[in-house]
Design a protein around this motif. Sequence first.
Motif, PDB file in Angstrom:
ATOM      1  N   VAL A 122       1.030  -1.094   0.185  1.00 49.21           N
ATOM      2  CA  VAL A 122      -0.398  -0.412  -0.276  1.00 49.21           C
ATOM      3  C   VAL A 122       1.524   1.452  -0.371  1.00 49.21           C
ATOM      4  O   VAL A 122       0.530   2.331  -0.552  1.00 49.21           O
ATOM      5  CB  VAL A 122      -1.047   0.260   1.501  1.00 49.21           C
ATOM      6  CG1 VAL A 122      -0.242  -0.022   2.435  1.00 49.21           C
ATOM      7  CG2 VAL A 122      -2.091   1.373   1.348  1.00 49.21           C
ATOM      8  N   LEU A 123       2.144   1.108   0.559  1.00 49.60           N
ATOM      9  CA  LEU A 123       3.201   2.432   0.483  1.00 49.60           C
ATOM     10  C   LEU A 123       3.208   2.862  -1.076  1.00 49.60           C
ATOM     11  O   LEU A 123       3.440   4.376  -0.727  1.00 49.60           O
ATOM     12  CB  LEU A 123       4.313   2.132   1.101  1.00 49.60           C
ATOM     13  CG  LEU A 123       5.341   2.595   1.187  1.00 49.60           C
ATOM     14  CD1 LEU A 123       4.656   4.056   2.200  1.00 49.60           C
ATOM     15  CD2 LEU A 123       6.898   2.216   0.697  1.00 49.60           C
ATOM     16  N   ARG A 124       3.094   2.410  -1.841  1.00 52.85           N
ATOM     17  CA  ARG A 124       3.250   2.837  -3.418  1.00 52.85           C
ATOM     18  C   ARG A 124       2.426   3.435  -3.664  1.00 52.85           C
ATOM     19  O   ARG A 124       2.155   4.273  -4.777  1.00 52.85           O
ATOM     20  CB  ARG A 124       3.388   1.190  -3.967  1.00 52.85           C
ATOM     21  CG  ARG A 124       4.813   1.042  -3.523  1.00 52.85           C
ATOM     22  CD  ARG A 124       5.262  -0.311  -5.809  1.00 52.85           C
ATOM     23  NE  ARG A 124       4.328  -1.259  -5.242  1.00 52.85           N
ATOM     24  CZ  ARG A 124       4.334  -2.008  -4.974  1.00 52.85           C
ATOM     25  NH1 ARG A 124       5.113  -2.667  -4.285  1.00 52.85           N
ATOM     26  NH2 ARG A 124       3.056  -3.328  -5.436  1.00 52.85           N
ATOM     27  N   GLN A 125       0.879   3.183  -2.898  1.00 58.82           N
ATOM     28  CA  GLN A 125      -0.233   4.171  -3.869  1.00 58.82           C
ATOM     29  C   GLN A 125      -0.119   5.271  -2.919  1.00 58.82           C
ATOM     30  O   GLN A 125      -0.943   6.824  -3.516  1.00 58.82           O
ATOM     31  CB  GLN A 125      -1.254   3.429  -3.053  1.00 58.82           C
ATOM     32  CG  GLN A 125      -1.640   1.821  -3.484  1.00 58.82           C
ATOM     33  CD  GLN A 125      -2.668   1.386  -2.991  1.00 58.82           C
ATOM     34  OE1 GLN A 125      -4.247   2.350  -3.128  1.00 58.82           O
ATOM     35  NE2 GLN A 125      -3.121   0.651  -3.138  1.00 58.82           N
ATOM     36  N   LEU A 126       1.009   6.231  -2.282  1.00 54.04           N
ATOM     37  CA  LEU A 126       1.155   7.452  -1.062  1.00 54.04           C
ATOM     38  C   LEU A 126       1.429   7.852  -2.114  1.00 54.04           C
ATOM     39  O   LEU A 126       2.715   7.695  -3.062  1.00 54.04           O
ATOM     40  CB  LEU A 126       1.753   7.509   0.098  1.00 54.04           C
ATOM     41  CG  LEU A 126       0.891   5.848   0.802  1.00 54.04           C
ATOM     42  CD1 LEU A 126       2.336   5.715   1.786  1.00 54.04           C
ATOM     43  CD2 LEU A 126      -0.465   6.850   1.240  1.00 54.04           C
ATOM     44  N   PRO A 127       1.251   9.750  -1.711  1.00 59.32           N
ATOM     45  CA  PRO A 127       2.622  10.769  -2.812  1.00 59.32           C
ATOM     46  C   PRO A 127       3.814  10.798  -2.518  1.00 59.32           C
ATOM     47  O   PRO A 127       3.863   9.955  -1.223  1.00 59.32           O
ATOM     48  CB  PRO A 127       1.467  12.020  -2.167  1.00 59.32           C
ATOM     49  CG  PRO A 127      -0.145  11.760  -2.010  1.00 59.32           C
ATOM     50  CD  PRO A 127       0.046  10.112  -1.262  1.00 59.32           C
ATOM     51  N   ALA A 128       4.616  10.577  -3.174  1.00 59.06           N
ATOM     52  CA  ALA A 128       6.296  11.008  -2.958  1.00 59.06           C
ATOM     53  C   ALA A 128       6.319  12.013  -2.042  1.00 59.06           C
ATOM     54  O   ALA A 128       7.046  11.248  -1.705  1.00 59.06           O
ATOM     55  CB  ALA A 128       7.006  11.588  -4.635  1.00 59.06           C
ATOM     56  N   TYR A 129       5.850  12.942  -1.974  1.00 59.74           N
ATOM     57  CA  TYR A 129       6.236  13.994  -0.757  1.00 59.74           C
ATOM     58  C   TYR A 129       5.273  13.185   0.612  1.00 59.74           C
ATOM     59  O   TYR A 129       6.830  12.933   1.666  1.00 59.74           O
ATOM     60  CB  TYR A 129       6.098  15.509  -0.739  1.00 59.74           C
ATOM     61  CG  TYR A 129       4.110  14.917  -0.837  1.00 59.74           C
ATOM     62  CD1 TYR A 129       3.345  15.442   0.003  1.00 59.74           C
ATOM     63  CD2 TYR A 129       2.997  15.666  -2.413  1.00 59.74           C
ATOM     64  CE1 TYR A 129       2.248  15.516  -0.320  1.00 59.74           C
ATOM     65  CE2 TYR A 129       2.011  15.162  -2.774  1.00 59.74           C
ATOM     66  CZ  TYR A 129       1.351  14.781  -1.556  1.00 59.74           C
ATOM     67  OH  TYR A 129      -0.061  15.327  -1.368  1.00 59.74           O
ATOM     68  N   VAL A 130       4.771  12.276   1.289  1.00 60.61           N
ATOM     69  CA  VAL A 130       4.100  11.969   1.963  1.00 60.61           C
ATOM     70  C   VAL A 130       5.449  10.690   1.891  1.00 60.61           C
ATOM     71  O   VAL A 130       5.620  10.517   2.992  1.00 60.61           O
ATOM     72  CB  VAL A 130       2.831  10.834   1.581  1.00 60.61           C
ATOM     73  CG1 VAL A 130       2.580  10.655   3.096  1.00 60.61           C
ATOM     74  CG2 VAL A 130       2.127  12.167   1.704  1.00 60.61           C
ATOM     75  N   ARG A 131       5.472   9.737   1.408  1.00 63.06           N
ATOM     76  CA  ARG A 131       6.276   8.463   1.624  1.00 63.06           C
ATOM     77  C   ARG A 131       8.341   9.169   1.585  1.00 63.06           C
ATOM     78  O   ARG A 131       9.000   8.569   2.277  1.00 63.06           O
ATOM     79  CB  ARG A 131       7.229   8.141  -0.251  1.00 63.06           C
ATOM     80  CG  ARG A 131       5.946   7.303  -0.828  1.00 63.06           C
ATOM     81  CD  ARG A 131       6.447   6.290  -1.556  1.00 63.06           C
ATOM     82  NE  ARG A 131       6.669   6.554  -3.126  1.00 63.06           N
ATOM     83  CZ  ARG A 131       5.707   7.264  -3.593  1.00 63.06           C
ATOM     84  NH1 ARG A 131       4.888   6.752  -4.055  1.00 63.06           N
ATOM     85  NH2 ARG A 131       7.288   7.686  -4.486  1.00 63.06           N
TER      86      ARG A 131
END
Length: 380
Positions: free
Chosen positions: A121-130
């Motif tokens: 599910v981490l890959r679904q998060l926006p890049a700035y949140v990651r």
Amino acid sequence: MIIQPTSVAALTWLGAAAGASAEGWRIGSVLSARPLGLTDQGLLVMQIGALTVEAEAPGTQLPSQFQVRVLSLGPQPLLEIIGAQVTTDTSVNQAMRERLPQQNGYAPLLATVTALAQWPVLRQLPAYVRNALALLEHSMSNPEELATGDGLRQAIERSGLFLESQLAQPGGDDASIGQDDWKGALLRLLTALDGQPSLRDGNDINVAPPLQSRGMTPQGRLALPPELAESSEAASFLPRLRSDVQAALARLEVAQLEASKVPAWMIEIPVQGQQGADVLQVRLEQHNKDGEQDQHWTLGFALDLPSLGPVQGELVLRGLHLSVRLWAQQRESTARLEQQFDDLRSRLAASGLSLDQLSCQTGLPQAGASRSAVFLKATA
């Protein structure tokens, strides 16, 4: 003050603490209070709303009538005295009042971050949140770092408690300080999550009491609720993540505010372990009594590791003389710790310290707590 119910009010108080009875016991509500007298043991008998309770005598004299505001609920509600003469700075008091209902331990946040790091599910998060999540994990310590004195010192400095004082130092690298600091990482993640809904409504949520009110208490890992553990949608995590970040940040700021009123540092250090993160609590206090010979340091710690269970320790250093007392909740953990005593004695002898006491007991010590004339910590 630590409030305990009298035998007459015990059943009523249990309902009030759980929010199930005693109408008016809600976060933010104001209740009337008045002192009734002293017990033979020197405890102050008070009436708060419809309940009669006993409390440690405060450092200031209370008027014949005053009011208290409910700051948090749960098994140990926290109340703030209002309408009484106290010496606490009003700006600090206001900041504490705003943050206490919001604060909670680090364990919920660490459980959410661990789940996000391990699941697709981490890959679904926006890049700035990651990126903000990666910096948060980078700001955590690891067991190898904490195994050395210099590593522990750096972990304490990066715990977030000293962020503002470090940024105020002339000639410092603000970017480097903020990138490695736990509070700086929390602030970046909260900014990245700005606009996400929050799960906390500020009413009947049960939160952990702040550090100085509760004392040393090992904190174990938490599991995610089943509905989140089985979710494959990033949107299911973001409201919880934002709420957990806000609660952790408020807890840290409460600890900063409390540090200005007590002679001890209470510090929480997130530690990245195997398959999850743990919380190391550290209490550091210098004792200055009559004469230099009575001056000594006390270092307390508490943690709850999956491999050992809850463990606490206290180290007292007087000059070159050291006393070490350990407590483990599980009997097997006591035996494992005692197996390391010979190695510990050798290391201490090599460092030039004289070991006066080294012991490990099964069972945890009773949690201590600070006393305050401003905040009432209620226990059932």
